[in-house]
Design an enzyme around this catalytic site. Structure first.
Site, PDB file in Angstrom:
ATOM      1  N   TYR A 142       0.820  -1.221   0.000  1.00 18.95           N
ATOM      2  CA  TYR A 142       0.000   0.000   0.000  1.00 18.95           C
ATOM      3  C   TYR A 142       0.851   1.267   0.000  1.00 18.95           C
ATOM      4  O   TYR A 142       0.367   2.343  -0.294  1.00 18.95           O
ATOM      5  CB  TYR A 142      -0.953   0.033   1.195  1.00 18.95           C
ATOM      6  CG  TYR A 142      -2.006  -1.050   1.193  1.00 18.95           C
ATOM      7  CD1 TYR A 142      -2.144  -1.913   0.119  1.00 18.95           C
ATOM      8  CD2 TYR A 142      -2.872  -1.214   2.255  1.00 18.95           C
ATOM      9  CE1 TYR A 142      -3.087  -2.915   0.109  1.00 18.95           C
ATOM     10  CE2 TYR A 142      -3.834  -2.208   2.258  1.00 18.95           C
ATOM     11  CZ  TYR A 142      -3.935  -3.067   1.182  1.00 18.95           C
ATOM     12  OH  TYR A 142      -4.882  -4.052   1.188  1.00 18.95           O
ATOM     13  N   LYS A 192       4.436 -15.197   3.197  1.00 18.97           N
ATOM     14  CA  LYS A 192       4.371 -16.009   1.970  1.00 18.97           C
ATOM     15  C   LYS A 192       5.816 -16.249   1.555  1.00 18.97           C
ATOM     16  O   LYS A 192       6.257 -15.917   0.446  1.00 18.97           O
ATOM     17  CB  LYS A 192       3.551 -15.241   0.916  1.00 18.97           C
ATOM     18  CG  LYS A 192       3.241 -16.025  -0.333  1.00 18.97           C
ATOM     19  CD  LYS A 192       2.242 -17.147  -0.118  1.00 18.97           C
ATOM     20  CE  LYS A 192       2.040 -17.924  -1.406  1.00 18.97           C
ATOM     21  NZ  LYS A 192       1.407 -19.240  -1.193  1.00 18.97           N
ATOM     22  N   ASP A 224      -1.850 -18.309   2.838  1.00 16.53           N
ATOM     23  CA  ASP A 224      -2.962 -19.075   2.255  1.00 16.53           C
ATOM     24  C   ASP A 224      -3.471 -20.121   3.248  1.00 16.53           C
ATOM     25  O   ASP A 224      -4.679 -20.330   3.405  1.00 16.53           O
ATOM     26  CB  ASP A 224      -2.586 -19.686   0.901  1.00 16.53           C
ATOM     27  CG  ASP A 224      -1.145 -20.194   0.840  1.00 16.53           C
ATOM     28  OD1 ASP A 224      -0.415 -20.041   1.840  1.00 16.53           O
ATOM     29  OD2 ASP A 224      -0.748 -20.739  -0.193  1.00 16.53           O
ATOM     30  N   ASP A 248      -4.867  -6.859   6.058  1.00 19.33           N
ATOM     31  CA  ASP A 248      -6.117  -6.240   5.636  1.00 19.33           C
ATOM     32  C   ASP A 248      -7.140  -7.331   5.319  1.00 19.33           C
ATOM     33  O   ASP A 248      -8.294  -7.313   5.769  1.00 19.33           O
ATOM     34  CB  ASP A 248      -5.833  -5.375   4.388  1.00 19.33           C
ATOM     35  CG  ASP A 248      -6.983  -4.461   4.033  1.00 19.33           C
ATOM     36  OD1 ASP A 248      -7.968  -4.429   4.783  1.00 19.33           O
ATOM     37  OD2 ASP A 248      -6.890  -3.785   2.991  1.00 19.33           O
ATOM     38  N   ASP A 252     -10.420  -8.893   7.896  1.00 18.61           N
ATOM     39  CA  ASP A 252     -11.827  -8.889   7.478  1.00 18.61           C
ATOM     40  C   ASP A 252     -12.419 -10.295   7.583  1.00 18.61           C
ATOM     41  O   ASP A 252     -13.567 -10.471   7.992  1.00 18.61           O
ATOM     42  CB  ASP A 252     -11.969  -8.387   6.036  1.00 18.61           C
ATOM     43  CG  ASP A 252     -12.173  -6.882   5.983  1.00 18.61           C
ATOM     44  OD1 ASP A 252     -11.997  -6.226   7.035  1.00 18.61           O
ATOM     45  OD2 ASP A 252     -12.513  -6.358   4.907  1.00 18.61           O
TER      46      ASP A 252
END
Ligand code: NAD
Length: 357
Positions: A142, A192, A224, A248, A252
């Site tokens: 970001y 990752k 994942d 992020d 959620d």
């Protein structure tokens, strides 16, 4: 104690839910002998209307001079067509940057009275769900270099780079380990590392920090797999630390499995005790001004403020206990209403929680 709080009520339901949080905070002040001094400042759509920009300098100055910042929510359809840097959301990124808030703390806890709202099967949640996601907030994709261009063959390209420096990873990992010490003493570091260089650095630094916390159980986990484990066996998690983009998405997902957006608080912290506290939901323009919003996420954000910025653990516990009791007695706002429960307005919910303090 006397504490100065900068208050960004914002747009939509922001002013309604913040009023209820102040009501509860004032009751805590009365009960425990503290004074909370509020200074209202503008950010988001209301700031654009009043000053032409989403984050006036005066707002930044007052936030930085306060002991803590409480935020309702910003944004709404009225400002959706403005260019990116003039949209209400630019205020959010701007204030996080100005306050150097690098750690976002989001708890996801299944409240027994609301267990019916959890979309997972009972056999999966029977061992409970009580975790905290510690998300890096001002690095990664970001904030990395980005580019959009058309090449000589007319092909359009776009890229965002996920960049981290070792010190950025180290400081967020420390937040997670310190938090785990006060909770279940377990940290999962999510990355990752099988694909990304930035994740391999993340893993290397996380391991170094873990060595300093031998009393905290530590495990790496791929992002994942984390997404799957959250819906398969969420009880295995205590504190999860991860980079901005992964955090992020995972936060959620974790919020969703607790059942309601209107119930989840968050804290954003930097190096010192100054923090920004806000519910995770948006400004809910569809129900704004109708006294229907659920103020509990904002009220629980104030509990986080007491705990993390003011070191008032007992006072924070009192708010969380009051919320649990009001829910256990069957009171619900519209968003969490179910059969046989008593539907109350935003201000009635605030009154009920304040009375229980
Ligand atoms: P939203 O969270 O505002 O609303 C989604 C749905 O949940 C709506 O149906 C809404 O009525 C409901 N809801 C949300 N909070 C509730 C509450 N406390 N009580 C009862 N119901 C509640 O998300 P959205 O509709 O995607 O976004 C609306 C605006 O909010 C947009 O402008 C968006 O950019 C902004 N937004 C702001 C923030 C923030 O200020 N941090 C975060 C997310 C979205």
């Amino acid at each position: 104690m006397n504490k100065k709080i900068a208050v960004i009520k914002g747009d939509g339901i922001g002013p309604e839910i913040v009023d209820e949080a102040e009501k509860v905070l004032n009751k805590v002040g009365e009960k425990f002998g503290h004074t909370f001094e509020y200074t209202d400042v503008l950010m988001g759509g209301c700031a654009i209307d009043a000053t032409g920009v989403p984050l006036p300098q005066e707002t930044i100055d007052i936030c930085l001079a306060s002991d803590s910042v409480l935020l309702g929510a910003v944004g709404g359809p009225k400002w959706d067509t403005l260019p990116g840097n003039l949209r209400p959301e630019a205020g959010l990124l701007g204030i996080r940057g100005a306050m150097k808030l690098f750690a976002n703390i989001r708890p996801a806890k299944l409240i027994p009275a609301l267990a019916g709202a959890c979309p997972l099967k009972e056999e999966i949640t029977k061992n409970g769900l009580d975790l905290v996601i510690v998300r890096e907030l001002i690095g990664g994709a970001y904030f990395g270099a980005r580019d959009t261009h058309v090449d000589e063959n007319g092909v359009k390209h776009a890229s965002d780079s996920m960049a981290y420096a070792d010190y950025e990873i180290e400081r967020i990992c420390r937040v997670a380990f310190d938090m785990a010490r006060k909770r279940g003493k377990k940290v999962h570091s999510v990355d990752k590392a099988n694909v990304l260089d930035s994740s391999r650095l993340w893993r290397e630094v996380a391991h170094k920090v873990a060595e300093e916390y031998p009393d905290v159980e530590f495990q790496d986990i791929l992002v994942d797999n984390t997404a799957m484990q959250l819906v398969h066996n969420p009880a295995q998690f205590d504190v999860m630390v991860t980079e901005n983009l992964f955090g992020d998405i995972l936060s959620d997902e974790a919020s969703m499995i607790t059942g309601s957006l209107g119930m989840i608080p968050s804290a954003s912290l930097g190096e010192g005790t100054l923090g920004l506290y806000e519910p995770i939901h948006g400004s809910a323009p569809d129900i704004a001004g109708q006294n229907k919003a659920n103020p509990l996420a904002t009220i629980l954000s104030v509990a986080m403020m007491l705990r993390y910025s003011f070191d008032m653990g007992e006072e924070a516990d009192a708010i969380e206990k009051a919320v649990d009791e009001v829910l256990a007695e069957g009171y619900r706002t519209g968003d969490i209403m179910s059969e046989g429960m008593k539907c109350v307005s935003c201000s009635e919910m605030g009154d009920l929680v304040a009375q229980k303090i």
